[in-house]
Design a protein around this motif. Structure first.
Motif, PDB file in Angstrom:
ATOM      1  N   ALA A  44       0.849  -1.195   0.000  1.00  0.00           N
ATOM      2  CA  ALA A  44       0.000   0.000   0.000  1.00  0.00           C
ATOM      3  C   ALA A  44       0.879   1.238   0.000  1.00  0.00           C
ATOM      4  N   GLY A  45       0.576   2.173  -0.876  1.00  0.00           N
ATOM      5  CA  GLY A  45       1.258   3.456  -0.901  1.00  0.00           C
ATOM      6  C   GLY A  45       0.303   4.533  -0.438  1.00  0.00           C
ATOM      7  N   ILE A  46       0.674   5.276   0.597  1.00  0.00           N
ATOM      8  CA  ILE A  46      -0.203   6.291   1.185  1.00  0.00           C
ATOM      9  C   ILE A  46       0.587   7.563   1.433  1.00  0.00           C
ATOM     10  N   GLY A  47       0.100   8.685   0.902  1.00  0.00           N
ATOM     11  CA  GLY A  47       0.701   9.981   1.159  1.00  0.00           C
ATOM     12  C   GLY A  47      -0.226  10.835   1.992  1.00  0.00           C
ATOM     13  N   THR A  48       0.322  11.832   2.675  1.00  0.00           N
ATOM     14  CA  THR A  48      -0.480  12.746   3.476  1.00  0.00           C
ATOM     15  C   THR A  48      -0.126  14.188   3.133  1.00  0.00           C
ATOM     16  N   SER A  49      -1.028  15.095   3.501  1.00  0.00           N
ATOM     17  CA  SER A  49      -0.838  16.503   3.167  1.00  0.00           C
ATOM     18  C   SER A  49       0.344  17.128   3.905  1.00  0.00           C
ATOM     19  N   SER A  50       0.828  16.488   4.970  1.00  0.00           N
ATOM     20  CA  SER A  50       2.002  16.998   5.677  1.00  0.00           C
ATOM     21  C   SER A  50       3.299  16.672   4.945  1.00  0.00           C
ATOM     22  N   GLY A  51       3.216  15.801   3.931  1.00  0.00           N
ATOM     23  CA  GLY A  51       4.407  15.367   3.206  1.00  0.00           C
ATOM     24  C   GLY A  51       4.945  14.036   3.663  1.00  0.00           C
ATOM     25  N   LEU A  52       4.316  13.426   4.684  1.00  0.00           N
ATOM     26  CA  LEU A  52       4.708  12.090   5.123  1.00  0.00           C
ATOM     27  C   LEU A  52       4.222  11.072   4.101  1.00  0.00           C
ATOM     28  N   ARG A  53       5.122  10.194   3.650  1.00  0.00           N
ATOM     29  CA  ARG A  53       4.768   9.183   2.650  1.00  0.00           C
ATOM     30  C   ARG A  53       5.138   7.810   3.187  1.00  0.00           C
ATOM     31  N   ARG A  77      -0.967   8.076  -7.038  1.00  0.00           N
ATOM     32  CA  ARG A  77      -2.263   8.032  -6.377  1.00  0.00           C
ATOM     33  C   ARG A  77      -2.266   6.914  -5.338  1.00  0.00           C
ATOM     34  N   PRO A  78      -2.662   7.197  -4.089  1.00  0.00           N
ATOM     35  CA  PRO A  78      -2.676   6.163  -3.064  1.00  0.00           C
ATOM     36  C   PRO A  78      -3.419   4.907  -3.515  1.00  0.00           C
ATOM     37  N   SER A  79      -2.797   3.759  -3.301  1.00  0.00           N
ATOM     38  CA  SER A  79      -3.360   2.521  -3.834  1.00  0.00           C
ATOM     39  C   SER A  79      -2.877   1.327  -3.035  1.00  0.00           C
TER      40      SER A  79
END
Length: 203
Positions: free
Chosen positions: A12-21, A188-190
């Motif tokens: 799973a690839g997940i990014g956040t608005s804070s820049g944490l990936r 894109r988070p997936s």
């Protein structure tokens, strides 16, 4: 033929608005048994591995690039609608949504072919076009070769991510791409169904 390590499960690839990936591996079958690990890249670029055992941490850290490795309890639960991860300072609650168009196309390829090294080497340039930053074949650490055989792909539609007890922000694209190895995850988070093969020497 050299040594071969095969990991069968999900990424799973997940990014956040804070820049944490984050890149979460949920492995149902591997040389280290069933386990989960997290590769995390902070907004500063700092790359961190969270792994449940020293044995798994040593292997992953010798295959990918990290600035820091932590061995701690990592648990992950995955079903058709949700991924839950608890890994020390990191917690993720992510919603799993519909299959992507690419996922539908991947399911049309017989799995035995979809995970074969020759096929993955041939389609790697196409993978980079359909999912910028992603590759299905490349060189890893210590002179190893690595193959990613995808057989399904779903959107991640929501995520609550906390890092060191603080909200990491809303679900966002994985941008800039992570830099643990030769390949990133799709922007894109997936959630991908994947069979990863790491080789020393020729396949």
């Amino acid at each position: 033929m050299g040594s071969r390590w095969i990991f069968d499960g999900h990424i799973a690839g997940i990014g956040t608005s804070s820049g944490l990936r984050t890149v979460v591996g949920v492995w149902q079958d591997s040389p280290f048994g069933s386990f989960a690990d997290v590769m995390l890249q902070q907004p500063s670029g700092h790359r961190l591995l969270l792994a449940p055992t020293q044995e798994a941490a040593d292997f992953i850290a010798s295959t990918y690039r990290f600035d820091e490795v932590q061995v701690l309890h990592v648990s992950a639960a995955l079903d058709a609608q949700q991924l839950t991860v608890d890994a020390g300072p990191l917690a993720i609650r992510a919603g799993v949504g519909a299959r992507t168009l690419l996922g539908s196309a991947l399911r049309a390829v017989p799995r035995r072919l979809a995970v074969h090294p020759r096929w993955l080497g041939a389609v790697s340039p196409l993978a980079a076009l359909t999912a910028p930053g992603a590759r299905t074949f490349g060189t890893a650490g210590n002179g190893r070769l690595e193959y990613y055989g995808l057989s399904d792909l779903h959107h991640v539609t929501s995520a609550v991510v906390t890092w060191q007890g603080a909200d990491a922000g809303t679900l966002s694209p994985i941008l800039p791409p992570v830099t643990f190895g030769f390949s990133s995850v799709p922007p894109r988070p997936s959630l991908a169904r994947v069979r990863t093969m790491v080789l020393e020497g020729r396949p």
